[in-house]
Design an enzyme around this catalytic site. Sequence first.
Site, PDB file in Angstrom:
ATOM      1  CE  LYS A   9      -3.807  -2.321   2.403  1.00 40.24           C
ATOM      2  NZ  LYS A   9      -4.805  -2.210   3.480  1.00 40.24           N
ATOM      3  CE1 TYR A  49      -9.344  -2.884   0.380  1.00 43.04           C
ATOM      4  CE2 TYR A  49      -8.445  -0.897  -0.608  1.00 43.04           C
ATOM      5  CZ  TYR A  49      -8.267  -2.076   0.099  1.00 43.04           C
ATOM      6  OH  TYR A  49      -7.020  -2.453   0.520  1.00 43.04           O
ATOM      7  CG  ASN A 112      -3.513  -2.683   6.899  1.00 41.88           C
ATOM      8  OD1 ASN A 112      -3.399  -2.178   5.778  1.00 41.88           O
ATOM      9  ND2 ASN A 112      -4.472  -3.537   7.186  1.00 41.88           N
ATOM     10  CG  HIS A 115      -5.401  -6.097  -0.040  1.00 38.65           C
ATOM     11  ND1 HIS A 115      -6.556  -6.127   0.701  1.00 38.65           N
ATOM     12  CD2 HIS A 115      -5.614  -6.898  -1.120  1.00 38.65           C
ATOM     13  CE1 HIS A 115      -7.444  -6.901   0.081  1.00 38.65           C
ATOM     14  NE2 HIS A 115      -6.891  -7.374  -1.029  1.00 38.65           N
ATOM     15  CD  GLU A 126      -8.736  -8.841  -3.467  1.00 30.33           C
ATOM     16  OE1 GLU A 126      -9.545  -8.521  -2.597  1.00 30.33           O
ATOM     17  OE2 GLU A 126      -7.588  -9.262  -3.201  1.00 30.33           O
TER      18      GLU A 126
HETATM   19  P1  CMP Z   1      -7.232  -4.646   3.793  1.00 26.97           P
HETATM   20  O1  CMP Z   1      -6.721  -5.998   4.099  1.00 26.97           O
HETATM   21  O2  CMP Z   1      -6.712  -3.984   2.549  1.00 26.97           O
HETATM   22  O3  CMP Z   1      -8.839  -4.688   3.723  1.00 26.97           O
HETATM   23  C1  CMP Z   1      -9.629  -3.553   3.947  1.00 26.97           C
HETATM   24  C2  CMP Z   1      -8.851  -2.421   4.536  1.00 26.97           C
HETATM   25  O4  CMP Z   1      -9.639  -1.474   5.248  1.00 26.97           O
HETATM   26  C3  CMP Z   1      -7.883  -2.938   5.603  1.00 26.97           C
HETATM   27  O5  CMP Z   1      -6.867  -3.683   5.030  1.00 26.97           O
HETATM   28  C4  CMP Z   1      -7.478  -1.654   6.283  1.00 26.97           C
HETATM   29  O6  CMP Z   1      -6.556  -0.898   5.498  1.00 26.97           O
HETATM   30  C5  CMP Z   1      -8.830  -0.924   6.289  1.00 26.97           C
HETATM   31  N1  CMP Z   1      -9.558  -1.137   7.556  1.00 26.97           N
HETATM   32  C6  CMP Z   1     -10.106  -2.281   8.021  1.00 26.97           C
HETATM   33  N2  CMP Z   1     -10.721  -2.090   9.199  1.00 26.97           N
HETATM   34  C7  CMP Z   1     -10.576  -0.781   9.488  1.00 26.97           C
HETATM   35  C8  CMP Z   1     -10.996   0.034  10.565  1.00 26.97           C
HETATM   36  N3  CMP Z   1     -11.701  -0.463  11.582  1.00 26.97           N
HETATM   37  N4  CMP Z   1     -10.666   1.334  10.524  1.00 26.97           N
HETATM   38  C9  CMP Z   1      -9.963   1.842   9.493  1.00 26.97           C
HETATM   39  N5  CMP Z   1      -9.530   1.111   8.427  1.00 26.97           N
HETATM   40  C10 CMP Z   1      -9.825  -0.176   8.432  1.00 26.97           C
END
Ligand code: CMP
Length: 137
Positions: A9, A49, A112, A115, A126
């Site tokens: 990311k 998303y 984070n 993905h 995807e």
């Molecule tokens: P990802 O695995 O890409 O899937 C969805 C994304 O939404 C996740 O990683 C985070 O980047 C984001 N995400 C998931 N839960 C939350 C949350 N509670 N608050 C903010 N961002 C979130």
Amino acid sequence: MEQTLSIIKPDGVKKGLTGKIILMFEENGFEIKAIKKVQLTKKEAEEFYYVHKDRPFFDSLISFMTEGAIVPMVLSAESAISKNREIMGATNPKDAKEGTIRKMFAESIERNIVHGSDSPESSKSEISFFFNILEIL
Ligand code: CMP
């Protein structure tokens, strides 16, 4: 062999972690079948998303995912989907195990670093979101 989609990311790319993360995948037995560097438009990120469109964090997630370049890649290994999720660690870095990508590098549940697809169905859709069949070798 199973395939999964991984994305480094914008936070991971900006922090210069691309090479380190690719090395972790290779050292854990993944083959990189396809890779590119792209920057998503708002529309593209919203499409990717779409399943999260009703979540309270959706707008913030779209803004984060479009703030800079990302590195999507197709990873191949036995049980690639679950293996990738183990190496990434829990979505929230506070819950992630020691040695996982998110534990080591992630700032928050949103920012984070990586993905990974969560099922064979999402892996298929995807992968085809980012790559056509001629780009997967
Ligand atoms: P990802 O695995 O890409 O899937 C969805 C994304 O939404 C996740 O990683 C985070 O980047 C984001 N995400 C998931 N839960 C939350 C949350 N509670 N608050 C903010 N961002 C979130």
